[in-house]
Design an enzyme around this catalytic site. Structure first.
Site, mmCIF file in Angstrom:
data_model
loop_
_atom_site.group_PDB
_atom_site.id
_atom_site.type_symbol
_atom_site.label_atom_id
_atom_site.label_comp_id
_atom_site.label_asym_id
_atom_site.label_seq_id
_atom_site.Cartn_x
_atom_site.Cartn_y
_atom_site.Cartn_z
ATOM 1 N N HIS A 285 0.830 -1.204 0.000
ATOM 2 C CA HIS A 285 0.000 0.000 0.000
ATOM 3 C C HIS A 285 0.873 1.266 0.000
ATOM 4 O O HIS A 285 1.599 1.510 0.968
ATOM 5 C CB HIS A 285 -0.889 -0.032 1.246
ATOM 6 C CG HIS A 285 -1.731 1.171 1.441
ATOM 7 N ND1 HIS A 285 -1.683 1.945 2.572
ATOM 8 C CD2 HIS A 285 -2.671 1.731 0.642
ATOM 9 C CE1 HIS A 285 -2.553 2.926 2.478
ATOM 10 N NE2 HIS A 285 -3.166 2.816 1.314
ATOM 11 N N GLU B 131 0.242 -0.687 -4.754
ATOM 12 C CA GLU B 131 -0.854 0.298 -4.872
ATOM 13 C C GLU B 131 -0.262 1.691 -4.698
ATOM 14 O O GLU B 131 0.690 1.887 -3.939
ATOM 15 C CB GLU B 131 -1.883 0.024 -3.765
ATOM 16 C CG GLU B 131 -3.147 0.871 -3.854
ATOM 17 C CD GLU B 131 -3.110 2.162 -3.077
ATOM 18 O OE1 GLU B 131 -4.065 2.941 -3.203
ATOM 19 O OE2 GLU B 131 -2.115 2.440 -2.358
ATOM 20 N N ASP C 276 -1.266 6.283 -5.632
ATOM 21 C CA ASP C 276 -2.331 7.270 -5.816
ATOM 22 C C ASP C 276 -1.929 8.317 -6.858
ATOM 23 O O ASP C 276 -0.803 8.808 -6.827
ATOM 24 C CB ASP C 276 -2.592 7.987 -4.484
ATOM 25 C CG ASP C 276 -2.834 7.006 -3.356
ATOM 26 O OD1 ASP C 276 -3.961 6.490 -3.268
ATOM 27 O OD2 ASP C 276 -1.886 6.720 -2.594
ATOM 28 N N HIS D 134 -0.364 10.945 -2.445
ATOM 29 C CA HIS D 134 -1.673 10.615 -1.874
ATOM 30 C C HIS D 134 -2.553 11.836 -1.646
ATOM 31 O O HIS D 134 -3.698 11.897 -2.099
ATOM 32 C CB HIS D 134 -1.493 9.858 -0.551
ATOM 33 C CG HIS D 134 -2.792 9.488 0.096
ATOM 34 N ND1 HIS D 134 -3.483 10.334 0.936
ATOM 35 C CD2 HIS D 134 -3.541 8.374 -0.002
ATOM 36 C CE1 HIS D 134 -4.595 9.754 1.329
ATOM 37 N NE2 HIS D 134 -4.674 8.561 0.775
ATOM 38 N N GLU E 284 -4.691 3.869 -8.075
ATOM 39 C CA GLU E 284 -5.852 4.580 -7.539
ATOM 40 C C GLU E 284 -5.928 5.985 -8.126
ATOM 41 O O GLU E 284 -5.007 6.787 -7.975
ATOM 42 C CB GLU E 284 -5.810 4.661 -6.009
ATOM 43 C CG GLU E 284 -7.087 5.368 -5.530
ATOM 44 C CD GLU E 284 -7.216 5.580 -4.043
ATOM 45 O OE1 GLU E 284 -6.497 4.941 -3.252
ATOM 46 O OE2 GLU E 284 -8.068 6.427 -3.687
HETATM 47 O O1 G3P Z 1 -6.266 0.470 -1.373
HETATM 48 C C1 G3P Z 1 -7.103 1.524 -1.198
HETATM 49 C C2 G3P Z 1 -6.562 2.534 -0.275
HETATM 50 O O2 G3P Z 1 -5.314 2.959 -0.729
HETATM 51 C C3 G3P Z 1 -7.510 3.669 -0.141
HETATM 52 O O3 G3P Z 1 -7.184 4.542 0.881
HETATM 53 O O4 G3P Z 1 -6.437 6.710 1.642
HETATM 54 O O5 G3P Z 1 -4.825 4.887 1.442
HETATM 55 O O6 G3P Z 1 -5.735 5.930 -0.598
HETATM 56 P P1 G3P Z 1 -5.993 5.555 0.824
HETATM 57 CA CA CA Z 2 -4.656 4.672 -2.181
#
Ligand code: G3P
Ligand code: CA
Length: 241
Positions: A11, A38, A40, A53, A112
């Site tokens: 993450h 993952e 953003d 993020h 994401e």
């Molecule tokens: O995997 C989804 C997660 O990343 C969503 O929350 O705030 O970490 O982007 P966030």
């Molecule tokens: Ca995320």
């Protein structure tokens, strides 16, 4: 699980050990054996697709203000590592293209679409297509508009709906868009919910497992994948079951 290996997804990279959404965190994820990552996406002010993020720079860089008001050149002059630890001083905000260039063939990319800026999903899909990683990329978003955009523009790319709770509305929207993936928060998971979503044809990839208790709860509920900051600990748990 539906027919494939559990997705142990680093993450924002291995963000327990290195500054999130930087090459240091992605390299650490690889070093720990992760094959899923993952991260953003946002637009810079000059419409480059960058990996960060928050909407603003203060938490994870030495800059100030909104990402969307900052040029790529300005973003790339910032230090995105010192906030985490001095040993990471000089880490940069990566572009999505640089990420794909560096890690193509080494990760499955869980992309994401964080900002709901119109056009961001299309640009992300263009980059995925351009780097030829369509078979190792999944697009996710909390934004229905981002999912509408990407499913219309790039229907060949798998996409998933991020949501805290999975309600009837969430399922209806996902079915309407032809999504095969739902992504609930770990806290909202029950084995019954996961079974119901599997029966409706969805894969279930959870998020928000901020500690080992939530991590185990998600795995034990039967999800197909999980984003965690500590993919090594999740791998140990999966091996122990
Ligand atoms: O995997 C989804 C997660 O990343 C969503 O929350 O705030 O970490 O982007 P966030
Ligand atoms: Ca995320």
């Amino acid at each position: 699980m539906i027919g494939r290996e559990f997705m142990n997804i680093a993450h924002r990279g291995a963000s327990a050990y290195a500054p999130e959404n930087t090459f240091a965190a992605f390299d650490k994820a690889l070093a720990l054996g992760a094959s899923h990552v993952e991260f953003d996406l946002h637009f810079s002010s000059d419409r480059h697709v960058v990996i960060i993020h928050d909407e603003t720079l203060e938490r994870t860089t030495n800059g100030t203000g909104a990402v969307a008001d900052t040029t790529l050149a300005e973003l790339q002059s910032l230090d995105a590592g010192s906030w985490f630890s001095p040993e990471f001083a000089g880490e940069r905000v990566p572009t999505f293209g640089a990420m794909l260039e560096r890690y193509k063939g080494r990760f499955h990319f869980h992309v994401e679409i964080k900002s709901d800026a119109p056009g961001l999903s299309q640009r992300a899909a263009d980059l995925v297509r351009g780097y030829g990683v369509g078979d190792s990329a999944t697009i996710t978003s909390f934004n229905l508009s981002s999912l509408e955009e990407v499913t219309a523009y790039a229907p060949e790319l798998p996409a998933g709906f991020l949501s805290v709770d999975i309600t009837d509305w969430t399922v209806e929207q996902a079915q309407h868009l032809g999504l095969k993936l739902l992504c609930p928060h770990s806290m909202s998971l029950t084995p019954e919910l996961v079974d119901r979503l599997h029966s409706s044809g969805f894969e279930v990839r959870a998020w928000g497992a901020s500690d080992e208790t939530l991590m185990r709860r998600a795995v034990d509920a039967g999800v197909d994948g999980l984003t965690v900051n500590f993919p090594d600990i999740l791998a140990e748990y999966l091996a122990s079951r």
